[in-house]
Design an enzyme around this catalytic site. Sequence first.
Site: not given
Length: 497
Positions: A88, A141, A272, A276, A315-316, A450
């Site tokens: 991130s 971020t 996110d 995870h 962002d991903h 990620h």
Amino acid sequence: MVRAKKVAKALVLFGLVALSALQPQGGLWAADDYPRTAKYIFLFIGDGMGIPQRAAASAYTGKPLTVDTFPAQGVTTTAAADRFITDSAAAGTAMASGTKSRIGYLGVDPNLRPVKTLAEMAKEQGKKVGIVSSVSIDHATPAAFYAHVPSRSMYHEIGMALVKSDFDFFGGGGFKDPDGKKSKAPQGNVLEAARSAGYTLVDNKRDFMALKNSPGLKVIAINPWLQDSAAMPYEIDRRSEDISLAEFTEKAVELLDNPQGFFLMVEGGKIDWACHANDGVAAIRDTLALDEAVRVAFHFYEKHPQETLIVVTGDHECGGLTLGFAGTKYETEFNMLKHQKVSFQKFSDEVLKQFRQECGADCDFEKIKPVITANFGLKFTGDPQSDPLVLKPYQEAMLREAFERSMAAERIKADDPETYLLYGDYDPLTVTLTHVLNNNAGLGWTSFQHTGAPVTTSAVGVGAELFNGYYDNTDLAKKTMSVMGLTPQVVYMAEAA
């Protein structure tokens, strides 16, 4: 055998080169002297929100997300300067400044030269600036828009950079190291420094809702409950006394609105974290929470269509989420996900903790069954052929093994490949429960980290057409610069001269 290994290695290297070549290198992504400028700019970032996360959230509700209705839809690549799968910090730096950076770097290029961010550029234009995040406000971020440090873990220094930014509104989570206990050079208390710099600090919903737009007002607003790592609670766990991401966005718009306009970045950071942990429901609910915040911006856009740009991206991707699972073949049943009542975090921290306290030395698997059913909807009796919530024998066996590990307080270590692939770094029973429920619904996971999958970028308003197509995350910043009336380029700060 040796020759086969050399061939395999060559193919891998060839694949990496090919992937690099496929990264967009620019082109028609931005425009000098773009004919129109936006007075109001919204940038929404779903941390870990790839294409499957958005699609899963839409399938869960049975209708398109707000962002799915935007006229501009693009695909954005996310690689960092030094790794195909980004983090991130590097991704945030790319989106905030237009330059690739290394893993863990914030607001600097690969040579540690500070680069100016969209938020700082907006401030220089006379706009007000707001930063909102559902995780700690000093996390990677949000920090990418105001901090310039060689490590995302420098939370104390990042907090002090927040104060020095002089931005007008910060909202969401709190601070991870306000006193500098983990810093090599503590600079005092971040909150005290913020007060001295003229910030109004609020940490409850009543005072937050009472805030009114007034000249010179600067605000740091922190949700009253910080569930984990100084972050807001997962949306599935949010209480009435908590402030939602949409409410933070709405108040930010109210306080930032002024004749010069504003720049507002809003992050859905716990998408996110849920991915995870392979918690599909928590990820979906936080994706929907971000979409509700986008809806707030869209209502503002409807009142100012000739002056507003809204961009929504990720962002991903995280978790390697797949919309389909081998065990269900072509079948999906997203409605069963609605039986989950709490996030993996709350189940581990509160439900299991209470269970251990109550069962004492006699923590038998039979006793946990009603707890599992109450929180995840999974059943231990019935016909699995007619009711997908009924566990199959192998699934119950998986839960029994995970239960024993959890009751033994076993911590799974990444250097134990076999168990890590099953549980990651999470409580064994909790992650097995989310896996079983997700799999039965038709969702699969390939990673606890990620991935390098591209993300979707959506836009509406002034300059939205620039965000169509296929481009890199650095181009996202440059496109936004175009609509801000700036030359789309990386701008190095004076310190680097």
